[in-house]
Scaffold this active site. Structure first.
Site, mmCIF file in Angstrom:
data_model
loop_
_atom_site.group_PDB
_atom_site.id
_atom_site.type_symbol
_atom_site.label_atom_id
_atom_site.label_comp_id
_atom_site.label_asym_id
_atom_site.label_seq_id
_atom_site.Cartn_x
_atom_site.Cartn_y
_atom_site.Cartn_z
ATOM 1 N N TYR A 99 131.150 11.207 63.641
ATOM 2 C CA TYR A 99 131.870 10.132 62.955
ATOM 3 C C TYR A 99 131.848 8.828 63.757
ATOM 4 O O TYR A 99 131.992 7.751 63.189
ATOM 5 C CB TYR A 99 133.327 10.544 62.688
ATOM 6 N N LYS B 156 128.543 25.783 66.944
ATOM 7 C CA LYS B 156 127.166 26.152 66.572
ATOM 8 C C LYS B 156 126.348 26.207 67.857
ATOM 9 O O LYS B 156 125.392 25.440 68.057
ATOM 10 C CB LYS B 156 126.610 25.114 65.576
ATOM 11 N N ASP C 115 137.868 21.595 53.600
ATOM 12 C CA ASP C 115 137.766 21.571 52.134
ATOM 13 C C ASP C 115 137.635 22.997 51.602
ATOM 14 O O ASP C 115 138.234 23.347 50.579
ATOM 15 C CB ASP C 115 136.567 20.723 51.669
ATOM 16 N N ASP D 194 135.828 18.685 58.972
ATOM 17 C CA ASP D 194 135.874 18.068 57.640
ATOM 18 C C ASP D 194 135.428 19.073 56.588
ATOM 19 O O ASP D 194 136.073 19.250 55.559
ATOM 20 C CB ASP D 194 134.955 16.836 57.615
ATOM 21 N N ASP E 244 128.798 28.518 60.330
ATOM 22 C CA ASP E 244 128.390 29.196 59.086
ATOM 23 C C ASP E 244 129.145 30.515 58.926
ATOM 24 O O ASP E 244 129.622 30.856 57.845
ATOM 25 C CB ASP E 244 126.864 29.388 59.026
HETATM 26 C C1 IPM Z 1 138.886 13.680 54.968
HETATM 27 C C2 IPM Z 1 137.957 12.811 54.189
HETATM 28 C C3 IPM Z 1 137.456 11.695 55.087
HETATM 29 C C4 IPM Z 1 136.739 12.344 56.254
HETATM 30 C C5 IPM Z 1 136.580 10.669 54.374
HETATM 31 C C6 IPM Z 1 137.250 10.096 53.161
HETATM 32 C C7 IPM Z 1 136.152 9.576 55.306
HETATM 33 O O1 IPM Z 1 136.917 13.558 53.660
HETATM 34 O O2 IPM Z 1 139.960 13.179 55.370
HETATM 35 O O3 IPM Z 1 138.586 14.858 55.172
HETATM 36 O O4 IPM Z 1 135.532 12.630 56.176
HETATM 37 O O5 IPM Z 1 137.383 12.556 57.277
HETATM 38 MN MN MN Z 2 137.093 15.668 54.030
#
Ligand code: IPM
Ligand code: MN
Length: 354
Positions: A139, A191, A253, A249, A225
């Protein structure tokens, strides 16, 4: 006796951000009245609308202004009329970096009554925390592009970590694991079989710090993974997972989906020595904006994390109990428009139960 009082900066942001933040504040106010402390909210208009009007993504003074607060409560960043990346990088990531919020704390917890896509798994199986490094790695790594637009275009974006960044993140994760006091197991997600420089650093620091200062905490290692595999197959194995910015990140999700989706997933961008920012993981959901149908629970749970971080533990626990009561006995679904209640009604229900 003087009442404890906290100054909170509120960044409702874009899309459904303002709607969910309003419900978060409703619940926070209910908790503050019940538990006898004061919350003083100051709103900032950072987001897509402001950018489209003024051409400025974020004033340079934003970070120093926000440092004067006890915490930041954020809705969502992202606007359909603004090219992807501008607001995300210019507001959200910039604030994380400038405020040095080097931890992104993302609990993955399945509440009662919430449907998970993981067959035969329930609240007893899905309850762990991901500690995502939040201010380094790919990042913020070096990068650039040359010969853009030609067949020979070169693009580089490097995963850069120094020992200081890795160590402070890993130490924080050990502390979280100790404080949680559950399985007392910290898993490093990396990894090491391919990224033999960066994750070798992570792995060495992980074991060195653990061996020396956290002998009471068990250490496990998983490739990223494989982590995804076990998060789906055996989530009950996990207690706390620590990982880098990019993997964090992605796996959060996945974790969010297993706990019922973006309607419930909350997180905190923490600077343990400074000011922290709490936000729902989900985005600005433009298609649901202004319809009073979006699920505010993720924002409400972010508010709960904020109170816990501020030391108002009893109030945070009361909010969580109320949220669990609402998921267990009221909501038909966590999806926007299918909850059986409107956004504001869900806020009312949680606030009443605090
Ligand atoms: C998160 C989001 C952000 C990230 C984006 C919107 C920049 O996906 O907070 O997980 O990648 O950190
Ligand atoms: Mn995210």
């Amino acid at each position: 006796m003087s009442q404890k009082s906290y100054r909170i900066a509120v960044l409702p942001g874009d899309g459904t951000g303002p709607e969910v933040v309003a419900e978060g504040i409703k619940v926070l106010d209910a908790a503050s009245r019940k538990f006898g402390f004061k919350l003083d909210f100051t709103h900032f208009d950072f987001g897509g609308e402001r950018y489209l009007k003024t051409g400025e993504v974020l004033p340079d003074s934003a970070a120093s202004d926000l440092k004067k607060f006890d915490a930041i409560f954020l809705g969502a960043i992202g606007h359909p009329d603004v090219k992807p990346g501008i607001l995300e990088k210019g507001i959200l990531l910039r604030l994380r970096f400038e405020l040095d919020q080097y931890i992104n704390l993302r609990p993955v917890k399945l509440y009662p009554g919430v449907e998970t896509p993981l067959r035969d798994k329930g609240p007893a199986d899905i309850d762990y925390i991901v500690v995502r490094e939040n201010t380094g790695g790919i990042y913020t790594g070096t990068g650039g592009v040359t010969m853009k637009g030609t067949p020979h275009e070169v693009a580089v974006q490097s995963n850069v970590y120094n020992r200081f960044q890795v160590e402070r993140c890993i130490r924080y994760a050990f502390e979280v694991t100790r404080k949680r006091n559950r399985r007392k197991t910290l898993a490093l997600c990396g990894k090491t079989n391919v990224l033999t420089y960066v994750f070798d650093l992570w792995e060495r620091v992980f074991h060195e710090v653990g061996r020396k200062d956290y002998p009471d905490i068990q250490r496990e290692y998983y490739h990223v993974d494989a982590t995804c595999m076990w998060m789906v197959k055996n989530p009950e194995w996990f207690d706390v997972i620590v990982t880098d910015n990019m993997f964090g990140d992605i796996i959060t999700d996945l974790g969010a989906m297993t706990q019922g989706g973006m309607g419930i997933a909350a997180g905190g961008n923490l600077n343990p020595e400074g000011v922290s920012m709490f936000e729902p993981i989900g985005g600005s959901a433009p298609k649901y904006t202004g319809k009073n149908v979006i699920n505010p629970l993720a924002a409400i749970c972010s508010g709960m994390m904020m109170l816990d971080h501020l030391g108002e533990t009893a109030a945070a626990e009361a909010i969580e109990r109320s949220v669990m009561d609402v998921t267990a006995h009221k909501l038909k679904s966590l999806s926007a428009g299918k909850m059986g209640y409107s956004t504001t009604e869900v806020g009312d229900l949680v606030a009443k139960g605090v």
